[in-house]
Design a protein around this motif. Structure first.
Motif, PDB file in Angstrom:
ATOM      1  N   ILE A 547       0.874  -1.176   0.000  1.00 49.14           N
ATOM      2  CA  ILE A 547       0.000   0.000   0.000  1.00 49.14           C
ATOM      3  C   ILE A 547       0.906   1.219   0.000  1.00 49.14           C
ATOM      4  CG2 ILE A 547      -1.860   1.223   1.177  1.00 49.14           C
ATOM      5  CD1 ILE A 547      -2.456  -1.471   2.607  1.00 49.14           C
ATOM      6  N   SER A 548       0.867   1.944  -1.057  1.00 53.57           N
ATOM      7  CA  SER A 548       1.745   3.114  -1.181  1.00 53.57           C
ATOM      8  C   SER A 548       1.158   4.286  -0.419  1.00 53.57           C
ATOM      9  CB  SER A 548       1.925   3.482  -2.655  1.00 53.57           C
ATOM     10  OG  SER A 548       0.679   3.925  -3.190  1.00 53.57           O
ATOM     11  N   ALA A 549       1.992   5.274  -0.147  1.00 49.92           N
ATOM     12  CA  ALA A 549       1.536   6.489   0.525  1.00 49.92           C
ATOM     13  C   ALA A 549       0.484   7.193  -0.308  1.00 49.92           C
ATOM     14  CB  ALA A 549       2.710   7.416   0.813  1.00 49.92           C
ATOM     15  N   ALA A 550       0.635   7.064  -1.640  1.00 49.71           N
ATOM     16  CA  ALA A 550      -0.343   7.720  -2.510  1.00 49.71           C
ATOM     17  C   ALA A 550      -1.705   7.055  -2.434  1.00 49.71           C
ATOM     18  CB  ALA A 550       0.170   7.722  -3.959  1.00 49.71           C
ATOM     19  N   ASN A 551      -1.716   5.746  -2.166  1.00 50.60           N
ATOM     20  CA  ASN A 551      -2.975   4.998  -2.083  1.00 50.60           C
ATOM     21  C   ASN A 551      -3.480   4.817  -0.654  1.00 50.60           C
ATOM     22  OD1 ASN A 551      -3.263   4.576  -4.847  1.00 50.60           O
ATOM     23  ND2 ASN A 551      -1.971   2.748  -4.814  1.00 50.60           N
ATOM     24  N   LYS A 552      -2.923   5.526   0.297  1.00 51.58           N
ATOM     25  CA  LYS A 552      -3.287   5.348   1.700  1.00 51.58           C
ATOM     26  C   LYS A 552      -4.786   5.620   1.906  1.00 51.58           C
ATOM     27  CE  LYS A 552      -2.270  10.109   3.070  1.00 51.58           C
ATOM     28  NZ  LYS A 552      -1.424  10.972   3.891  1.00 51.58           N
ATOM     29  N   ALA A 553      -5.347   4.979   2.914  1.00 49.61           N
ATOM     30  CA  ALA A 553      -6.748   5.198   3.281  1.00 49.61           C
ATOM     31  C   ALA A 553      -6.875   6.491   4.088  1.00 49.61           C
ATOM     32  CB  ALA A 553      -7.260   4.026   4.105  1.00 49.61           C
ATOM     33  N   ILE A 554      -8.049   7.133   3.984  1.00 45.26           N
ATOM     34  CA  ILE A 554      -8.299   8.396   4.678  1.00 45.26           C
ATOM     35  C   ILE A 554      -9.601   8.248   5.490  1.00 45.26           C
ATOM     36  CG2 ILE A 554      -8.756  10.865   4.423  1.00 45.26           C
ATOM     37  CD1 ILE A 554      -7.205  10.725   1.769  1.00 45.26           C
ATOM     38  N   GLY A 555      -9.558   8.603   6.807  1.00 42.54           N
ATOM     39  CA  GLY A 555     -10.734   8.516   7.666  1.00 42.54           C
ATOM     40  C   GLY A 555     -11.690   9.677   7.453  1.00 42.54           C
ATOM     41  N   LYS A 556     -12.977   9.452   7.810  1.00 41.60           N
ATOM     42  CA  LYS A 556     -14.008  10.472   7.655  1.00 41.60           C
ATOM     43  C   LYS A 556     -14.582  10.860   9.021  1.00 41.60           C
ATOM     44  CE  LYS A 556     -15.704   9.147   3.038  1.00 41.60           C
ATOM     45  NZ  LYS A 556     -16.901   8.707   2.284  1.00 41.60           N
ATOM     46  N   ILE A 575      -1.654  -5.051   8.887  1.00 41.80           N
ATOM     47  CA  ILE A 575      -0.609  -4.179   8.344  1.00 41.80           C
ATOM     48  C   ILE A 575      -0.753  -2.823   9.007  1.00 41.80           C
ATOM     49  CG2 ILE A 575       0.358  -3.139   6.265  1.00 41.80           C
ATOM     50  CD1 ILE A 575      -0.948  -5.417   4.665  1.00 41.80           C
ATOM     51  N   SER A 576       0.319  -2.341   9.575  1.00 42.82           N
ATOM     52  CA  SER A 576       0.284  -1.037  10.239  1.00 42.82           C
ATOM     53  C   SER A 576       0.001   0.064   9.233  1.00 42.82           C
ATOM     54  CB  SER A 576       1.606  -0.769  10.956  1.00 42.82           C
ATOM     55  OG  SER A 576       1.844  -1.749  11.943  1.00 42.82           O
ATOM     56  N   TYR A 577      -0.621   1.152   9.751  1.00 41.16           N
ATOM     57  CA  TYR A 577      -0.972   2.286   8.887  1.00 41.16           C
ATOM     58  C   TYR A 577       0.107   3.355   8.990  1.00 41.16           C
ATOM     59  CZ  TYR A 577      -3.278   6.547   7.302  1.00 41.16           C
ATOM     60  OH  TYR A 577      -3.573   7.727   6.665  1.00 41.16           O
ATOM     61  N   SER A 578       0.354   3.982   7.874  1.00 39.04           N
ATOM     62  CA  SER A 578       1.231   5.163   7.839  1.00 39.04           C
ATOM     63  C   SER A 578       0.604   6.174   6.907  1.00 39.04           C
ATOM     64  CB  SER A 578       2.647   4.796   7.368  1.00 39.04           C
ATOM     65  OG  SER A 578       3.426   5.971   7.201  1.00 39.04           O
ATOM     66  N   GLY A 579       0.636   7.420   7.355  1.00 37.50           N
ATOM     67  CA  GLY A 579       0.085   8.472   6.510  1.00 37.50           C
ATOM     68  C   GLY A 579       1.090   9.047   5.532  1.00 37.50           C
ATOM     69  N   SER A 580       2.372   8.650   5.668  1.00 32.58           N
ATOM     70  CA  SER A 580       3.397   9.260   4.813  1.00 32.58           C
ATOM     71  C   SER A 580       4.302   8.259   4.127  1.00 32.58           C
ATOM     72  CB  SER A 580       4.255  10.225   5.659  1.00 32.58           C
ATOM     73  OG  SER A 580       4.864   9.517   6.742  1.00 32.58           O
ATOM     74  N   SER A 581       4.259   6.988   4.515  1.00 32.31           N
ATOM     75  CA  SER A 581       5.172   5.996   3.952  1.00 32.31           C
ATOM     76  C   SER A 581       4.404   4.830   3.365  1.00 32.31           C
ATOM     77  CB  SER A 581       6.139   5.474   5.039  1.00 32.31           C
ATOM     78  OG  SER A 581       6.867   6.525   5.627  1.00 32.31           O
ATOM     79  N   ASN A 582       5.119   4.092   2.472  1.00 36.75           N
ATOM     80  CA  ASN A 582       4.551   2.852   1.952  1.00 36.75           C
ATOM     81  C   ASN A 582       4.572   1.786   3.054  1.00 36.75           C
ATOM     82  OD1 ASN A 582       4.418   4.173  -0.510  1.00 36.75           O
ATOM     83  ND2 ASN A 582       6.351   3.296  -1.258  1.00 36.75           N
ATOM     84  N   VAL A 583       3.541   0.942   3.075  1.00 42.17           N
ATOM     85  CA  VAL A 583       3.497  -0.147   4.049  1.00 42.17           C
ATOM     86  C   VAL A 583       3.163  -1.434   3.310  1.00 42.17           C
ATOM     87  CG1 VAL A 583       2.851   1.311   6.001  1.00 42.17           C
ATOM     88  CG2 VAL A 583       1.062   0.332   4.563  1.00 42.17           C
ATOM     89  N   SER A 584       3.545  -2.553   3.887  1.00 48.06           N
ATOM     90  CA  SER A 584       3.284  -3.842   3.241  1.00 48.06           C
ATOM     91  C   SER A 584       3.168  -4.922   4.289  1.00 48.06           C
ATOM     92  CB  SER A 584       4.403  -4.189   2.250  1.00 48.06           C
ATOM     93  OG  SER A 584       5.648  -4.336   2.934  1.00 48.06           O
ATOM     94  N   GLY A 585       2.596  -6.062   3.862  1.00 46.12           N
ATOM     95  CA  GLY A 585       2.489  -7.245   4.695  1.00 46.12           C
ATOM     96  C   GLY A 585       2.387  -8.462   3.814  1.00 46.12           C
ATOM     97  N   GLN A 586       2.835  -9.582   4.293  1.00 46.23           N
ATOM     98  CA  GLN A 586       2.923 -10.770   3.447  1.00 46.23           C
ATOM     99  C   GLN A 586       2.130 -11.915   4.040  1.00 46.23           C
ATOM    100  OE1 GLN A 586       6.666 -11.719   1.415  1.00 46.23           O
ATOM    101  NE2 GLN A 586       6.585 -13.771   2.358  1.00 46.23           N
ATOM    102  N   ILE A 587       1.438 -12.659   3.150  1.00 47.81           N
ATOM    103  CA  ILE A 587       0.719 -13.878   3.507  1.00 47.81           C
ATOM    104  C   ILE A 587       1.326 -15.013   2.703  1.00 47.81           C
ATOM    105  CG2 ILE A 587      -1.507 -15.051   3.533  1.00 47.81           C
ATOM    106  CD1 ILE A 587      -2.840 -12.349   3.741  1.00 47.81           C
ATOM    107  N   ASP A 588       1.856 -16.018   3.372  1.00 49.91           N
ATOM    108  CA  ASP A 588       2.545 -17.117   2.706  1.00 49.91           C
ATOM    109  C   ASP A 588       1.580 -18.227   2.324  1.00 49.91           C
ATOM    110  OD1 ASP A 588       4.900 -15.745   3.059  1.00 49.91           O
ATOM    111  OD2 ASP A 588       5.430 -16.802   4.926  1.00 49.91           O
ATOM    112  N   ASN A 589       1.992 -18.934   1.241  1.00 48.98           N
ATOM    113  CA  ASN A 589       1.275 -20.140   0.804  1.00 48.98           C
ATOM    114  C   ASN A 589      -0.219 -19.882   0.665  1.00 48.98           C
ATOM    115  OD1 ASN A 589       3.435 -21.471   3.161  1.00 48.98           O
ATOM    116  ND2 ASN A 589       3.766 -21.851   0.986  1.00 48.98           N
TER     117      ASN A 589
END
Length: 773
Positions: A547-556, A575-589
């Motif tokens: 999830i890139s910073a550009a595609n981050k979710a925004i609360g209402k 996956i932790s949220y960041s308002g300014s950085s890319n974040v990622s998480g992995q699911i195996d198999n």
């Protein structure tokens, strides 16, 4: 006077009869008699010791008590012989005296009476008048007297003489022993002196005895009025009260207010209230009472008494008080026709009263405080006149205190008919209408959240949608929160009373904004097979969610994004949220071709974004579905292996899948050493199925597996991603009996190299005994 005497007859030759009598006990006054005992004896000295005696007779008081006339049974009369004896009761004369005679006779030594004697005596006299008599006054009334009498011994008749007149039967009440009693003489004149004598007739002798003279005076038939008072009646100007008492019981009475000119019957005891009198007027009061027993009347003297002067209210107003004080106060204006010394107030229609003090005036005002808000009171005043006696009470005035400021609440222009359970969203607005403010108080509109924190305080009656929306900043972690909105009535600058409406701020249409995410396969083997990182192999690809910073979710509506949740099939990853950085998480198999990522805000609301991979390979692991191993004919070394299985026989996009290994291993069951078999396992394919059947080499080389051992067998098969192992057991190959052309073997294989004959392996027993060679 005699009580013990003797009578002797004349004798024959010195022998005679003796009569001896004596009184037994004392005389009997009740019967007026004496009891006599008598005995007849032979007496005297004679030439013979006894004589036959006949015709013996005893007569006492005219009664023949003994008469022996039988000549054939004579009495032998000795000196001292008891011829006869007996008892006799002799009745005295009425005056108690008694003279009686006695005679005796007999024929001593003959058939004819030749000896006799007679005489008479006076017995002791029996008293016949009363020993004592007494009288006393028992009581008297206006027309009767009562007399007590007593005597000894008992009497049987009572008479009296009144004022020296003739004797009259008393008709008295007598005690059980007949020795006391009393009687009543009625029909007498009141207040008169009477003399009384009593005479009593003695019961046993029937003789009369007279008493001394007793003087008794009857009472007066009129009563005395022992108490007569006329008093004013507290609080009443139209009444007087008579209090009276009399010396005797009275059964009726009258009273007069005009000094006896007219009488009103029905005088009550001990008090009589005279009603209907004029205020401030003097009256001449008398009473007349009738004595109950004599029915004679007695009049009182005259008492002059004046009624109280009537007090009247000329004004009695209960008014509202303006402003906040009007919620708990009322003002009273009053006036009376005369000066009063006491004023009282009732708020409950006279059930209880509060003293308002001494006005010493005929008019005034006062304020009633500490009342309940918006409450009706049934108000009365009570005044006591200057002289402290006349009390007057007003009629009831029903008046209410003012209510606090009230109003109706409208939501989006629609009136709410409830005060609880109101739902507000970010687009709603509120307005208070129909304001009621009878006291003219100042007021405020307020809005509070449930921690009792005031959020809005204003004079305007409208709470806009923007103001309500701003309230949602106070619930960043909840989709709903209780609120309290209302009207505060002001007491000066202080909020004092409230009208409250309760409800919940509710989050709607406030899910986060979330647009996109990317993925990639990070498993190197899978990437080689697929030729990149976008193809996904089921069960083997390790998918990384980006999830890139550009595609981050925004609360209402003041919510904040707290995390992402990636879900693929049954597996998920936070996956932790960041308002300014890319974040990622992995699911195996991964097992699914649907990738979903949820953006979750602080209220728990979420928005999901879902994508599928460009290519998804529904790979399944290779497996052996069936396998068998057996010695030829169940014995011997030669061994055949059979197995069949399935595999995924499709392309991974870059490389075609295929079986890359297939072999077997074996070991003696008791050993830990596995040996790889040397026979090549050539498979036969039919679509995605494969089969092998053939003889395999073992510990005995091409012959197979030694017959004396059991073996564990493993089959291994592997494609480009997975492998499968199948376990088998091969039993020993030693037969119980082996028959060959050359001979027979027992408990082992027949060995032709040993020559023809019978071959036996193991111990040999004959008739239970081991044979050793």
């Amino acid at each position: 006077m005699a009580t013990n005497e003797y009578l002797n007859s004349n004798g024959y030759n010195g022998r005679y009869l003796e009569l001896h009598w004596w009184r037994t006990g004392t005389w009997n006054g009740e019967t007026c008699g004496s009891n006599i005992h008598w005995e007849l004896h032979g007496r005297g000295t004679a030439s013979a010791s006894w004589y036959n005696t006949r015709r013996i007779k005893v007569v006492i008081n005219g009664q023949t008590l003994y008469n022996m006339q039988n000549d054939n049974t004579p009495v032998k009369l000795y000196n001292g012989t008891l011829v006869a004896s007996g008892d006799i009761s002799i009745q005295h004369d009425n005056n108690g005296s008694k003279y009686f005679t006695a005679s005796i006779e007999a024929g001593i030594y003959t058939y004819a009476v030749n000896c006799s004697g007679s005489t008479g005596w006076w017995l002791d006299a029996i008293p016949r008048n009363l020993d004592s008599i007494g009288i006393s006054e028992r009581g008297h009334g206006y027309n009767y007297i009562q007399v007590n009498w007593s005597c000894s011994p008992a009497r049987d008749w009572t008479q009296y003489s009144l004022n020296g007149g003739a004797w009259t039967d008393a008709g008295d009440t007598v005690a059980s022993d007949g020795k006391s009693g009393w009687f009543n003489i009625g029909g007498l004149t009141e207040n008169t002196r009477y003399t009384v004598k009593v005479r009593l007739r003695r019961q046993d002798s029937q003789l009369w005895s007279e008493s001394n003279t007793l003087t008794i005076t009857t009472s007066s038939g009129h009563t005395t009025i022992t108490k007569f008072e006329v008093n004013k009646v507290t609080g009443r100007s139209d009444q007087l009260k008579i209090t009276w008492a009399a010396g005797n019981a009275c059964d009726y009475g009258w009273y007069s207010t005009d000094n006896g000119k007219t009488w009103i019957g029905g005088l009550s005891y001990p008090d009589q209230i005279i009603s209907g009198l004029s205020s401030g007027t003097s009256y001449n009061i008398k009473i007349r009472v009738r004595r109950q027993d004599s029915q004679m009347t007695t009049d009182s003297g005259t008492v002059t008494q004046t009624t109280y002067t009537q007090t009247k209210f000329t004004k009695n107003n209960v008014n509202h008080v303006s402003g906040y004080s009007g919620l708990s106060q009322l003002q009273v204006e009053w006036a009376t026709n005369i000066t009063i010394q006491k004023l009282e107030l009732s708020l409950n229609d006279g059930s209880s009263w509060t003293d308002k003090g001494n006005p010493n005036s005929a008019s005034g005002t006062f304020t009633i405080t500490s009342l309940s808000m918006n409450t009706y009171y049934n108000i009365k005043l009570r005044a006591t006149s200057k002289d402290g006696s006349v009390v007057v009470t007003t009629g009831t005035i029903k008046q209410n205190t003012y209510n606090k400021v009230t109003g109706n609440l409208y939501k989006n222009g629609i009136k709410l008919n409830v005060t609880t359970g109101i739902q507000l969203t970010t687009t709603d607005k509120l307005e208070f209408k129909d304001i009621s403010n009878p006291a003219g108080c100042t007021y405020k509109i307020f809005f509070e959240t449930p921690d009792n924190t005031r959020r809005i305080t204003q004079s305007e009656t409208i709470i806009t949608a923007a103001q309500i929306q701003s309230m949602f900043q106070y619930l960043p972690n909840s989709n709903s929160q209780a609120f309290n909105v209302g009207i505060a009535t002001m007491n000066g600058n202080t909020e004092a009373q409230y009208v409250d409406f309760y409800g919940n701020l509710v989050i709607t249409n406030s899910n986060p904004t979330f647009n996109n995410f990317t993925y990639e396969d990070t498993d190197e083997t899978c990437k080689i097979l697929t030729g990149g990182n976008q193809g996904i192999i089921k069960g083997y690809s390790d998918v990384k969610i980006n999830i890139s910073a550009a595609n981050k979710a925004i609360g209402k509506d003041y919510a904040t994004i707290t995390k992402y949740r990636a879900v693929i099939g049954e597996k998920q990853k936070e996956i932790s949220y960041s308002g300014s950085s890319n974040v990622s998480g992995q699911i195996d198999n991964v097992e699914s071709n649907v990738f979903t990522v949820y953006a979750i805000d602080s209220r728990g609301n979420s928005t999901a974004k879902q994508i599928s991979p460009s290519a998804f390979y529904n790979y399944s692991n290779i497996k052996i579905t069936k396998a068998e191993i057996a010695r030829t004919n169940g014995v011997g070394e030669e061994t055949e292996l059979y197995f069949e299985g399935e595999y995924w026989n499709q392309s991974f996009g870059n490389i075609m899948n295929g079986i890359v290994k297939c072999y077997y291993q074996y070991k003696i069951t008791s050993s830990n050493e596995w040996i790889t078999g040397t026979t090549d396992l050539t498979l036969t394919f039919n679509g995605n199925k494969f089969i092998f059947r053939g003889l395999i080499k073992g510990d005995d080389g091409a012959k197979g597996f030694s017959v004396t051992n059991n073996f564990n067998i493993k089959i291994f098969v592997k494609d480009r991603l997975s492998q499968f192992t199948f376990d088998l057991i091969l039993g020993s190959g030693t037969p119980q009996i082996a028959i060959a052309q050359e001979g027979v073997a027992v408990n082992g294989m027949y060995r032709a190299d040993l020559g023809k004959g019978l071959q036996i392996y193991g111990k040999l027993f004959l008739n239970g005994k081991e044979i050793t060679i």
